[in-house]
Scaffold this motif. Sequence first.
Motif, PDB file in Angstrom:
ATOM      1  N   TRP A   6       0.827  -1.206   0.000  1.00 16.30           N
ATOM      2  CA  TRP A   6       0.000   0.000   0.000  1.00 16.30           C
ATOM      3  C   TRP A   6       0.859   1.253   0.000  1.00 16.30           C
ATOM      4  O   TRP A   6       0.573   2.210  -0.720  1.00 16.30           O
ATOM      5  N   GLU A   7       1.927   1.283   0.812  1.00 17.46           N
ATOM      6  CA  GLU A   7       2.829   2.428   0.855  1.00 17.46           C
ATOM      7  C   GLU A   7       3.530   2.610  -0.485  1.00 17.46           C
ATOM      8  O   GLU A   7       3.712   3.731  -0.958  1.00 17.46           O
ATOM      9  N   THR A   8       3.893   1.494  -1.108  1.00 15.29           N
ATOM     10  CA  THR A   8       4.564   1.581  -2.414  1.00 15.29           C
ATOM     11  C   THR A   8       3.613   2.145  -3.465  1.00 15.29           C
ATOM     12  O   THR A   8       3.983   2.944  -4.332  1.00 15.29           O
ATOM     13  N   LEU A   9       2.312   1.729  -3.412  1.00 12.64           N
ATOM     14  CA  LEU A   9       1.321   2.223  -4.371  1.00 12.64           C
ATOM     15  C   LEU A   9       1.089   3.717  -4.191  1.00 12.64           C
ATOM     16  O   LEU A   9       0.984   4.454  -5.181  1.00 12.64           O
ATOM     17  N   LYS A  10       1.007   4.192  -2.953  1.00 15.01           N
ATOM     18  CA  LYS A  10       0.794   5.613  -2.716  1.00 15.01           C
ATOM     19  C   LYS A  10       1.957   6.435  -3.241  1.00 15.01           C
ATOM     20  O   LYS A  10       1.766   7.504  -3.841  1.00 15.01           O
ATOM     21  N   GLU A  11       3.157   5.932  -3.034  1.00 13.15           N
ATOM     22  CA  GLU A  11       4.340   6.643  -3.528  1.00 13.15           C
ATOM     23  C   GLU A  11       4.337   6.694  -5.055  1.00 13.15           C
ATOM     24  O   GLU A  11       4.706   7.699  -5.659  1.00 13.15           O
ATOM     25  N   ALA A  12       3.874   5.583  -5.724  1.00 12.65           N
ATOM     26  CA  ALA A  12       3.820   5.558  -7.186  1.00 12.65           C
ATOM     27  C   ALA A  12       2.778   6.528  -7.719  1.00 12.65           C
ATOM     28  O   ALA A  12       2.987   7.206  -8.741  1.00 12.65           O
TER      29      ALA A  12
END
Length: 219
Positions: A6-12
């Motif tokens: 989820w954190e990786t998706l938000k950063e993307a």
Amino acid sequence: MALQLWETLKEAVVAYTGLSPATFFTLLALILALYYVVSGLFPSSDHRPAAPRDFEPQMEPLRPPVQIGEVTEEELRAYDGSDPEKPLLMAIKGQIYDVTQSRAFYGPGGPYALFAGKDASRALAKMSFEEKDLSGDISGLGPFELEALQDWEYKFTGKYVTVGTVKKTVPVTEPESTGEASESTLHDAESSKPTEAGPSESAAVKNDETPSKIDADKE
């Protein structure tokens, strides 16, 4: 593990769109809702409601071809499609074919309706729609016309059933008078004439005898 994704998706999302994750997902939800609304206004052809069975056109099954044997051209005209209870027939080079399955072409109102109920050999060879060419007489046709007629015959033989033939009419001619009859008639006419020399010779004999009788009276 899920939290890390989820954190990786938000950063993307932030890196590629410049929007916050909340704003991005809100816009995505609005786009999906708009798509469903628009697609509901224009239903696809696959989801059209089926027509009631009562209004579906029902095609009558074709009757099997019936052999009619040898008929005259006048009798063949009865099968021109005007009577729906009779088969639709036409002839090529004296062979009659059942063309009922192609009623849209040869039946009433069709582009070749004038050929039905007739031997249309000459018209097909010349590709003519004139009344004078609606005949089985193919005399005087050229090689290209005869070849075209042969193609029509091959097509009909392979597609339609032969159900009969056209009876050929032979013209009736009066018998010619023979020479013997003329000679006998002439001989009878001559024998009935009186002899021309008979009366003249009798008169001459009578004239010869008359002077002798006068001389005897004088003596």
